[in-house]
Design a protein around this motif. Sequence first.
Motif, PDB file in Angstrom:
ATOM      1  N   GLN A 448       0.854  -1.185   0.000  1.00  7.83           N
ATOM      2  CA  GLN A 448       0.000   0.000   0.000  1.00  7.83           C
ATOM      3  C   GLN A 448       0.888   1.232   0.000  1.00  7.83           C
ATOM      4  OE1 GLN A 448      -2.418  -0.729   3.557  1.00  7.83           O
ATOM      5  NE2 GLN A 448      -4.209  -0.937   2.248  1.00  7.83           N
ATOM      6  N   LEU A 461      -4.796   6.303  -1.904  1.00  8.65           N
ATOM      7  CA  LEU A 461      -4.156   5.126  -1.341  1.00  8.65           C
ATOM      8  C   LEU A 461      -4.263   3.978  -2.346  1.00  8.65           C
ATOM      9  CD1 LEU A 461      -2.789   3.739   1.060  1.00  8.65           C
ATOM     10  CD2 LEU A 461      -5.071   3.136   1.899  1.00  8.65           C
ATOM     11  N   ASN A 463      -3.343   0.013  -3.569  1.00  3.36           N
ATOM     12  CA  ASN A 463      -3.170  -1.315  -2.984  1.00  3.36           C
ATOM     13  C   ASN A 463      -2.942  -2.297  -4.127  1.00  3.36           C
ATOM     14  OD1 ASN A 463      -3.514  -3.869  -1.724  1.00  3.36           O
ATOM     15  ND2 ASN A 463      -4.731  -2.920  -0.111  1.00  3.36           N
ATOM     16  N   TRP A 510      -7.514   1.445  -5.837  1.00  2.00           N
ATOM     17  CA  TRP A 510      -7.161   2.726  -5.242  1.00  2.00           C
ATOM     18  C   TRP A 510      -8.414   3.400  -4.708  1.00  2.00           C
ATOM     19  CZ3 TRP A 510      -6.568   1.421 -10.342  1.00  2.00           C
ATOM     20  CH2 TRP A 510      -7.418   2.028 -11.259  1.00  2.00           C
TER      21      TRP A 510
END
Length: 526
Positions: A448, A461, A463, A510
């Motif tokens: 992440q 963010l 991932n 995301w």
Amino acid sequence: MLLLSSALVVGSLACHVSAQSYWDPSSPISSANCIEDSFSSPRWGIYNPALVSVNGSSGGTLGDIRFLTVNSASGVVANCTANNIDLDPRPVGIWHNCSIPNLYFQFNLTTLDLKIKGSWTCDNSTDSSLVFAVQGTWETPLIQGCLDDWQAPRGQETLCIMGNSQVWGSLSTPINITPQLPVLPYTPAELPERCVDRSVDPEWLLEDLIYVHHHAQTGNKTRDSLSLNLTNISSRDKVACSVPADELKRVNRDGSSSPWVKCLANPNSPANHTSNITSTFISLDTKNGVIGVKQAWNCSDGIEGIEANDYTGTGFLTTGLKCAKPIKGSYNCTLASATFSGYSPDAPPMPHTAYNRSCTVSSIVNTTAFTLRKYQIDAAADGTKMGTFSLFNPGTADVYRLHRIPVKDDATWHDCLSDKSQTLPWQLVGCQYLLDRSKNHHISFQFQWYCDDRNPLSAILFNATASTQLPAEICGASLPSIENERWKGESCYLPASAGKPKMAVSSLTWTTTSGPMDRGPTLPWI
């Protein structure tokens, strides 16, 4: 006869939109940077807009609206026309179709606001599911003039011509952001004669920078030093600057911040002419190659009876720092000369996860496979295992180094750091691994990471899960650990013929956060 309709006067007077034409409809638009532009500045160009109001002077709201729109990212052109509609519906919310699918508009006669929403894909996207959904508002368009036709079949028709403009949008998918372009410092075309005028747009000349990072062989301590010559072009004062080792040592020690350190001037240096300089602070981020200057000065241009004004400026230089290859942990960085502009008084808040390219766009477009650059498993006699891995993320161009972390070879997901004394690389928010060496020779990672270079107030963010099948390992006697003790067991590596295996990304997702990024360098993106 050209008249201004009374129903439109209020809206037109309140408008400040320029009538500049941003695009010639006869010229095609390139979509080579479709993905970048869709994330950075999603917008539509508005051309030849016209509004027809029927019996507007007596309160009528029937009419027509038409305009040509061009998607600045994809280059797609569309006609948006609606005839015999209620221009002021209650409640507002009726969307009208344009000439292409997934593009709509609505108009409000009371406020003269024109809203556009649409979605599109990019031809150069490797992800066919990457659909951009955008909505924006053209507030109080500029009314250039209106023409009344009293003989029209529908009654009094008032044709109003509006100026060309643009509608900037916010992304609702694939992520919810309001794109923001970096605010670059301004450099005047001609340098003003007076110091007070030059101080509005500060500029510096940096010369003879030398940074020394010395790694002691005992005690694992470091001792750093920094020296440079700095000329404030606004005040024309030059400072020979040095930074104490104990102060500079804490700069970017954990890779998460770059504090300002006060510059100490050498009074014996001929470079010091600091009659106007009141303070100088330096920030150095060797990891990202960024030098920061924050300075205060005063000047009155020598005018008798005029009290000197105080000024402050902040500037960042992101190129030119050259660092030698470390030798036993020690290295030097130098910069011969560079001129750079700054802000007065402080730099505005800007993205900081990328300095030369977009972390957001690259993470989506380029994160198709991680590269496993280093793989080593150290096993003790009691079965305890330590893993050392180095992985390259092509999306962010970051290398994630995990050094001697406790690992379990049980084909189950585990946090990369079970030892609370260790820390993840600053680029990473989270990290998990799955190791299955005995049965399927399999390894997987889930990473992440943050990106905030498209909306600093709402970081993204990411991932990603990456996996690969490992070749047969080569195992042998273990090497001494970093604590200079023998690791009584064996160390296993990948054979040289394996090269640097690619770990295919099986999923990439995301989401947006509710706040700014709280990791990584605090310097702004220039």
